[in-house]
Design a protein around this motif. Sequence first.
Motif, PDB file in Angstrom:
ATOM      1  N   LYS A 178       6.945 -16.735   7.372  1.00  0.00           N
ATOM      2  CA  LYS A 178       7.882 -17.821   7.056  1.00  0.00           C
ATOM      3  C   LYS A 178       7.883 -18.129   5.562  1.00  0.00           C
ATOM      4  N   ASN A 179       6.706 -18.112   4.948  1.00  0.00           N
ATOM      5  CA  ASN A 179       6.628 -18.404   3.517  1.00  0.00           C
ATOM      6  C   ASN A 179       7.440 -17.398   2.711  1.00  0.00           C
ATOM      7  N   TYR A 180       7.345 -16.113   3.068  1.00  0.00           N
ATOM      8  CA  TYR A 180       8.134 -15.121   2.333  1.00  0.00           C
ATOM      9  C   TYR A 180       9.620 -15.319   2.600  1.00  0.00           C
ATOM     10  N   THR A 181       9.989 -15.632   3.856  1.00  0.00           N
ATOM     11  CA  THR A 181      11.396 -15.806   4.190  1.00  0.00           C
ATOM     12  C   THR A 181      12.040 -16.874   3.317  1.00  0.00           C
ATOM     13  N   LYS A 182      11.364 -17.995   3.124  1.00  0.00           N
ATOM     14  CA  LYS A 182      11.893 -19.070   2.283  1.00  0.00           C
ATOM     15  C   LYS A 182      11.997 -18.627   0.824  1.00  0.00           C
ATOM     16  N   ASN A 183      10.992 -17.887   0.356  1.00  0.00           N
ATOM     17  CA  ASN A 183      11.033 -17.413  -1.029  1.00  0.00           C
ATOM     18  C   ASN A 183      12.074 -16.324  -1.221  1.00  0.00           C
ATOM     19  N   ALA A 184      12.337 -15.553  -0.167  1.00  0.00           N
ATOM     20  CA  ALA A 184      13.397 -14.547  -0.250  1.00  0.00           C
ATOM     21  C   ALA A 184      14.748 -15.218  -0.496  1.00  0.00           C
ATOM     22  N   LEU A 185      14.952 -16.382   0.115  1.00  0.00           N
ATOM     23  CA  LEU A 185      16.187 -17.124  -0.124  1.00  0.00           C
ATOM     24  C   LEU A 185      16.277 -17.580  -1.578  1.00  0.00           C
ATOM     25  N   LEU A 186      15.147 -17.988  -2.146  1.00  0.00           N
ATOM     26  CA  LEU A 186      15.138 -18.403  -3.549  1.00  0.00           C
ATOM     27  C   LEU A 186      15.417 -17.217  -4.477  1.00  0.00           C
ATOM     28  N   ILE A 187      14.837 -16.063  -4.148  1.00  0.00           N
ATOM     29  CA  ILE A 187      15.091 -14.856  -4.943  1.00  0.00           C
ATOM     30  C   ILE A 187      16.572 -14.494  -4.880  1.00  0.00           C
ATOM     31  N   ASN A 188      17.140 -14.585  -3.686  1.00  0.00           N
ATOM     32  CA  ASN A 188      18.570 -14.316  -3.530  1.00  0.00           C
ATOM     33  C   ASN A 188      19.403 -15.317  -4.326  1.00  0.00           C
ATOM     34  N   ALA A 189      18.963 -16.582  -4.338  1.00  0.00           N
ATOM     35  CA  ALA A 189      19.693 -17.603  -5.093  1.00  0.00           C
ATOM     36  C   ALA A 189      19.709 -17.272  -6.584  1.00  0.00           C
ATOM     37  N   CYS A 190      18.611 -16.705  -7.077  1.00  0.00           N
ATOM     38  CA  CYS A 190      18.570 -16.288  -8.488  1.00  0.00           C
ATOM     39  C   CYS A 190      19.599 -15.193  -8.756  1.00  0.00           C
ATOM     40  N   GLU A 191      19.670 -14.224  -7.846  1.00  0.00           N
ATOM     41  CA  GLU A 191      20.617 -13.118  -8.022  1.00  0.00           C
ATOM     42  C   GLU A 191      22.058 -13.620  -7.987  1.00  0.00           C
ATOM     43  N   VAL A 192      22.332 -14.523  -7.027  1.00  0.00           N
ATOM     44  CA  VAL A 192      23.689 -15.069  -6.904  1.00  0.00           C
ATOM     45  C   VAL A 192      24.045 -15.892  -8.148  1.00  0.00           C
ATOM     46  N   SER A 193      23.113 -16.704  -8.610  1.00  0.00           N
ATOM     47  CA  SER A 193      23.373 -17.551  -9.778  1.00  0.00           C
ATOM     48  C   SER A 193      23.589 -16.717 -11.032  1.00  0.00           C
ATOM     49  N   ALA A 194      22.758 -15.709 -11.220  1.00  0.00           N
ATOM     50  CA  ALA A 194      22.914 -14.843 -12.392  1.00  0.00           C
ATOM     51  C   ALA A 194      24.264 -14.147 -12.367  1.00  0.00           C
ATOM     52  N   SER A 195      24.676 -13.710 -11.183  1.00  0.00           N
ATOM     53  CA  SER A 195      25.973 -13.048 -11.052  1.00  0.00           C
ATOM     54  C   SER A 195      27.115 -14.020 -11.344  1.00  0.00           C
ATOM     55  N   ARG A 196      26.968 -15.235 -10.827  1.00  0.00           N
ATOM     56  CA  ARG A 196      28.025 -16.231 -11.030  1.00  0.00           C
ATOM     57  C   ARG A 196      28.197 -16.577 -12.494  1.00  0.00           C
TER      58      ARG A 196
END
Length: 246
Positions: A22-40
Amino acid sequence: MNEDLKGKAKEILRFGMAKIVKNYTKNALLINACEVSASRYGTLTAKDGLSTTQNIPVQLRLDHEIDYQYTNEELVREYKADVLDVILKNYVVMSISLVDAILEDLYELFLSSIETGIADSDLSKKVRSAWANDNILNYFVAENKANLKKPKDMNTPFSESFMRYKELRLIRHSLVHSDGIVSQKNLDTLSQYKELTPNERKGFALIDSPMIKDGNEVYLSINIILSIRQYLHRFLIYQLKAVSNA
């Protein structure tokens, strides 16, 4: 170890493995948020930027608030590097802390079950000092205590499995206390752990891994934290098997 105690111990470990996932799953969402934000921010043509304090209510601001205005270009760099690095560091710190708590819960269970009549104050004191002088490891392997042994289908001896975990605890210490710089004392300890590792498994020693860069700097990447995630899960499986065979 009776079956009731085994069952309680295995429940702690299984719950711990679920928390690692579960801890990794939540952090995976944060990592994805970084990728989405950088792209935006990388595709924006308007110079919107971002203020670090504009959404903080006035009554909750610091007495001497400092506002930083990021440009779109700066935000792309931050999300691809510094912000992502914070997420990776926090993941490692939280993951090791989770496993610490799981093992301490297991230690407390063994103490309260084996040391019949132990006072609550003494129990708390022993749990607080679980990591001093290898107390927790020594209790786990002592024949007249938990008496845990290497599972038959594993190659690594019980104490060596703990040594690998203690290496990660030193990495966490460096991230929390010295901004990712491994002290000479801890480098010496890591070198000692390598020397204590049999030749056929010295490659597992952390001192020579990509996690330590330029001699004393903790380096993290997504692949490295995935390796840590895998190791911690397997480490808890090791403990689960040891309990099952006790």
